[in-house]
Scaffold this motif. Structure first.
Motif, PDB file in Angstrom:
ATOM      1  N   ASP A   1     -11.587   9.908  12.415  1.00 48.02           N
ATOM      2  CA  ASP A   1     -11.670  11.070  11.590  1.00 48.02           C
ATOM      3  C   ASP A   1     -10.272  11.144  10.940  1.00 48.02           C
ATOM      4  O   ASP A   1     -10.519  11.411   9.476  1.00 48.02           O
ATOM      5  CB  ASP A   1     -11.787  12.159  12.513  1.00 48.02           C
ATOM      6  N   TYR A   2      -9.105  10.983  11.451  1.00 45.60           N
ATOM      7  CA  TYR A   2      -7.796  10.909  10.565  1.00 45.60           C
ATOM      8  C   TYR A   2      -7.726   9.901   9.681  1.00 45.60           C
ATOM      9  O   TYR A   2      -7.246  10.125   8.799  1.00 45.60           O
ATOM     10  CB  TYR A   2      -6.643  10.949  11.681  1.00 45.60           C
ATOM     11  N   TYR A   3      -8.120   8.802  10.052  1.00 41.76           N
ATOM     12  CA  TYR A   3      -8.280   7.571   9.092  1.00 41.76           C
ATOM     13  C   TYR A   3      -8.989   8.091   7.843  1.00 41.76           C
ATOM     14  O   TYR A   3      -8.524   7.677   6.706  1.00 41.76           O
ATOM     15  CB  TYR A   3      -8.979   6.316   9.667  1.00 41.76           C
ATOM     16  N   THR A   4     -10.187   8.503   7.796  1.00 39.05           N
ATOM     17  CA  THR A   4     -10.885   8.929   6.732  1.00 39.05           C
ATOM     18  C   THR A   4     -10.259  10.130   6.081  1.00 39.05           C
ATOM     19  O   THR A   4     -10.121  10.021   4.727  1.00 39.05           O
ATOM     20  CB  THR A   4     -12.263   9.328   7.229  1.00 39.05           C
ATOM     21  N   LEU A   5      -9.525  11.081   6.696  1.00 40.63           N
ATOM     22  CA  LEU A   5      -9.016  11.996   6.135  1.00 40.63           C
ATOM     23  C   LEU A   5      -7.621  11.493   5.282  1.00 40.63           C
ATOM     24  O   LEU A   5      -7.478  11.987   4.169  1.00 40.63           O
ATOM     25  CB  LEU A   5      -8.472  13.191   7.186  1.00 40.63           C
TER      26      LEU A   5
ATOM     27  N   ASP B   1      -1.869  -1.545   1.769  1.00 43.81           N
ATOM     28  CA  ASP B   1      -2.813  -0.621   2.087  1.00 43.81           C
ATOM     29  C   ASP B   1      -3.483  -1.115   3.632  1.00 43.81           C
ATOM     30  O   ASP B   1      -3.703  -0.400   4.473  1.00 43.81           O
ATOM     31  CB  ASP B   1      -4.047  -0.626   1.253  1.00 43.81           C
ATOM     32  N   THR B   2      -3.006  -2.441   3.769  1.00 41.69           N
ATOM     33  CA  THR B   2      -3.580  -3.082   4.814  1.00 41.69           C
ATOM     34  C   THR B   2      -2.731  -2.710   6.285  1.00 41.69           C
ATOM     35  O   THR B   2      -3.054  -2.587   7.410  1.00 41.69           O
ATOM     36  CB  THR B   2      -3.533  -4.265   5.126  1.00 41.69           C
ATOM     37  N   ASP B   3      -1.515  -2.364   5.955  1.00 43.12           N
ATOM     38  CA  ASP B   3      -0.466  -1.823   6.926  1.00 43.12           C
ATOM     39  C   ASP B   3      -1.241  -0.685   7.694  1.00 43.12           C
ATOM     40  O   ASP B   3      -1.042  -0.504   8.893  1.00 43.12           O
ATOM     41  CB  ASP B   3       0.804  -1.469   6.488  1.00 43.12           C
ATOM     42  N   PHE B   4      -1.629   0.291   6.510  1.00 45.83           N
ATOM     43  CA  PHE B   4      -2.265   1.622   7.242  1.00 45.83           C
ATOM     44  C   PHE B   4      -3.407   1.351   8.320  1.00 45.83           C
ATOM     45  O   PHE B   4      -3.745   1.955   9.189  1.00 45.83           O
ATOM     46  CB  PHE B   4      -2.435   2.602   6.283  1.00 45.83           C
ATOM     47  N   ASP B   5      -4.641   0.238   7.773  1.00 48.54           N
ATOM     48  CA  ASP B   5      -5.609   0.039   8.353  1.00 48.54           C
ATOM     49  C   ASP B   5      -5.311  -0.621   9.649  1.00 48.54           C
ATOM     50  O   ASP B   5      -5.926  -0.081  10.759  1.00 48.54           O
ATOM     51  CB  ASP B   5      -6.340  -0.838   7.554  1.00 48.54           C
ATOM     52  N   ASN B   6      -4.263  -1.511   9.896  1.00 48.29           N
ATOM     53  CA  ASN B   6      -3.878  -2.113  10.990  1.00 48.29           C
ATOM     54  C   ASN B   6      -3.273  -1.267  11.930  1.00 48.29           C
ATOM     55  O   ASN B   6      -3.419  -1.362  13.093  1.00 48.29           O
ATOM     56  CB  ASN B   6      -2.973  -3.356  10.711  1.00 48.29           C
ATOM     57  N   GLY B   7      -2.478  -0.209  11.238  1.00 49.67           N
ATOM     58  CA  GLY B   7      -1.896   0.780  12.287  1.00 49.67           C
ATOM     59  C   GLY B   7      -2.916   1.715  13.016  1.00 49.67           C
ATOM     60  O   GLY B   7      -2.603   1.920  14.236  1.00 49.67           O
ATOM     61  N   ILE B   8      -3.979   2.039  12.332  1.00 47.92           N
ATOM     62  CA  ILE B   8      -5.129   2.803  13.050  1.00 47.92           C
ATOM     63  C   ILE B   8      -5.628   1.907  13.932  1.00 47.92           C
ATOM     64  O   ILE B   8      -5.935   2.319  15.246  1.00 47.92           O
ATOM     65  CB  ILE B   8      -6.006   3.327  12.176  1.00 47.92           C
ATOM     66  N   GLU B   9      -5.884   0.650  13.768  1.00 48.07           N
ATOM     67  CA  GLU B   9      -6.541  -0.280  14.820  1.00 48.07           C
ATOM     68  C   GLU B   9      -5.658  -0.594  15.905  1.00 48.07           C
ATOM     69  O   GLU B   9      -6.080  -0.851  17.142  1.00 48.07           O
ATOM     70  CB  GLU B   9      -6.789  -1.699  14.139  1.00 48.07           C
TER      71      GLU B   9
ATOM     72  N   ASP C   1       8.601   4.913  10.496  1.00 46.60           N
ATOM     73  CA  ASP C   1       8.284   3.807  11.372  1.00 46.60           C
ATOM     74  C   ASP C   1       7.075   3.739  11.818  1.00 46.60           C
ATOM     75  O   ASP C   1       6.714   3.154  13.070  1.00 46.60           O
ATOM     76  CB  ASP C   1       9.361   3.599  12.409  1.00 46.60           C
ATOM     77  N   ASP C   2       6.013   4.616  11.321  1.00 48.11           N
ATOM     78  CA  ASP C   2       4.720   4.782  11.745  1.00 48.11           C
ATOM     79  C   ASP C   2       3.624   4.233  10.890  1.00 48.11           C
ATOM     80  O   ASP C   2       3.336   5.229   9.970  1.00 48.11           O
ATOM     81  CB  ASP C   2       4.487   6.041  12.408  1.00 48.11           C
ATOM     82  N   SER C   3       3.103   3.153  10.803  1.00 51.23           N
ATOM     83  CA  SER C   3       2.276   2.808   9.761  1.00 51.23           C
ATOM     84  C   SER C   3       0.895   3.510   9.881  1.00 51.23           C
ATOM     85  O   SER C   3       0.056   3.571   9.071  1.00 51.23           O
ATOM     86  CB  SER C   3       2.050   1.304  10.011  1.00 51.23           C
ATOM     87  N   SER C   4       0.496   3.868  11.001  1.00 47.47           N
ATOM     88  CA  SER C   4      -0.584   4.968  11.179  1.00 47.47           C
ATOM     89  C   SER C   4      -0.708   6.230  10.645  1.00 47.47           C
ATOM     90  O   SER C   4      -1.704   6.829  10.412  1.00 47.47           O
ATOM     91  CB  SER C   4      -0.891   4.947  12.886  1.00 47.47           C
ATOM     92  N   LEU C   5       0.725   6.779  10.465  1.00 46.02           N
ATOM     93  CA  LEU C   5       0.979   8.006  10.203  1.00 46.02           C
ATOM     94  C   LEU C   5       0.586   9.086  11.094  1.00 46.02           C
ATOM     95  O   LEU C   5       0.584  10.418  10.645  1.00 46.02           O
ATOM     96  CB  LEU C   5       0.328   8.352   8.504  1.00 46.02           C
TER      97      LEU C   5
END
Length: 474
Positions: A425-429, A447-455, A190-194
């Protein structure tokens, strides 16, 4: 009487033994001979990758290898098809599923169980082209395991125990992974940012609280048909394995993992069976947690507050608890004490004889959350069913301490510019690994889920700093 033939054979045997013995140098000594131990030695033909540095329990845990902070390690687990089927049957028997379990397993009509101990099976574990043998592996998790399984998501969390099967394979006694006996591979449910599991554990430690070390890995699982990519996992250190020894001066005290009504410490809830001991299990002594329960609910609190405070501070590390409470409330970690009766440890630290709070399972943090959401900064809504919070914040001295730690956390640890840089940094990693996750093996729909999770995390750190600043002005 010996015959001439037997005498000749005996002589040749002795001569051969003496010859090879005299030719052997120090490099040919077995590990047992080098250490002076007479323990059984691991068979180099059956277990060719075994070495003292990588596999034995005679080395200090190597945090640099197991928990690197700037790489994504590849880990491979190979489980026989028969053992995988056993694991699936175990899930089906203990977790209900309306749509069938992962991998097309059954499950409809089975009883729903919120918490059970999944079965262990042996596996081959490979890291950096080195194999660890007959390693115990099982599924892990409570609601996260049930929810993922019921939805048909194959990305389940795993627990590893490197000597779980040592009784079956004596030559592998005390097998370790660079000094670690157990590790958790958490699926970032349940964590789109990971990122939540890792970032929150790091924040707690940076704030001076005991918390597990973490790192990222790309997990591949072979169930008999070749390795399959299972996605980005967070490797989490086991508290009762190495956290105590690495973050406390003495790791011999009682460690508890409360779970259930008793974990609230509310009046009438005490139950030693829900105070699961993780150390000193053979000694049925729960006097320390029973004392905390008795004191927190004592009538002395209402008729002699100074005596009550003194008694409480003689059993609980109150300063550490208020420090955790401040950090936990700022980051909005709702899936723990104050909302849920689990996800923390209590350690009776021999250095001071006080029960010390250790946070656990942070994948639901850094968001308002579910089940009524995270606690407010004022905690005015917290009732007597959570006495470790409500009774303490009612005392001006403790409330002031809490407020002090709120301010310290946003000024020294949870700083928007610095945390945003960490997120970048973790987004790039992780980006390529996150984008490579597959349908039915991911909690990302795109893929957008991950991007949005970071934002979302970037917005969260600023909004929480603003909220604390406004609260402290009141």
């Amino acid at each position: 009487m010996k015959t001439a033939h037997s005498i000749t054979c005996t002589f040749l045997f002795i001569a051969t033994f003496l010859f090879f013995g005299s030719c052997r140098n120090d490099d040919s000594l077995t590990p047992a001979e080098e250490s002076g131990s007479d323990e059984e030695i691991t068979d180099p033909e059956s277990y060719p990758d075994w070495s003292e540095e990588t596999h034995s329990n005679s080395v200090t845990p190597d945090y640099a290898i197991v928990f690197p902070q700037n790489t994504v390690q590849r880990i491979d687990i190979s489980i026989s098809s028969d053992n995988w089927a056993v694991m699936q049957s175990d899930l089906a028997a203990n977790i209900s599923s309306s749509g069938g379990g992962p991998g097309g397993g059954p499950g409809g009509g089975m009883p729903s169980t919120s918490d059970f101990d999944p079965i262990w099976v042996p596996c081959s574990f490979t890291y950096d082209n080195t194999e660890w043998y007959q390693v115990g592996v099982r599924f892990k998790g409570n609601s996260s395991l049930r929810s993922a399984y019921q939805s048909g998501n194959n990305k389940l969390s795993f627990k590893l125990d490197f000597d779980e099967f040592e009784d079956d394979y004596p030559a592998l006694k005390n097998q370790r992974f660079y000094g670690f006996k157990q590790l958790n591979l958490n699926n970032n449910f349940d964590d789109s940012s990971l990122l939540r599991e890792k970032v929150v554990a790091d924040l707690f430690r940076q704030f001076g609280l005991a918390s597990a070390q973490t790192s990222f890995c790309a997990l591949y699982v072979d169930k008999g048909n070749g390795p399959e990519y299972y996605g980005v996992y967070t490797i989490v250190e086991e508290v009762d394995d190495t956290v105590l020894d690495s973050q406390f001066s003495d790791g011999s005290g009682n460690l508890y993992k409360p779970d259930g009504d008793a974990a609230s410490f509310a009046s009438g809830t005490y139950n030693s069976e829900e105070m699961e001991k993780k150390t000193n299990e053979d000694v049925a002594d729960y006097s320390d947690v029973k004392a905390l329960y008795t004191i927190i609910n004592s009538s002395t609190r209402t008729n002699d507050i100074e005596t009550w405070k003194a008694e409480l501070e003689s059993i609980l590390n109150v300063d550490g608890f208020m420090k955790w409470l401040a950090a936990n409330t700022i980051i909005q970690n709702w899936d723990t004490y104050g909302r849920m009766t689990h996800n923390y440890y209590l350690y009776n630290n021999p250095a001071d004889g006080l029960l010390t709070w250790i946070p656990w399972d942070n994948n639901e943090a850094l968001q308002f959350g579910k089940q009524g959401g995270a606690l407010s900064l004022s905690m005015d809504e917290v009732g007597n069913n959570w006495p470790l919070i409500s009774y303490l914040v009612d005392i001006p001295e403790y409330k002031e301490l809490y407020n002090t730690y709120l301010e310290q956390f946003i000024n020294e640890v949870f700083i928007p510019a610095e945390i945003t840089e960490v997120y970048n940094d973790y987004y790039t990693l992780l980006k390529d690994y996150a984008y490579a996750e597959r349908q039915s093996y991911s909690f990302l729909s795109s893929d957008t889920d991950f991007d949005n999770g970071i934002e979302e995390l970037k917005s969260h750190v600023q909004s929480r700093n603003d909220a604390v600043t406004d609260y402290l002005k009141q």
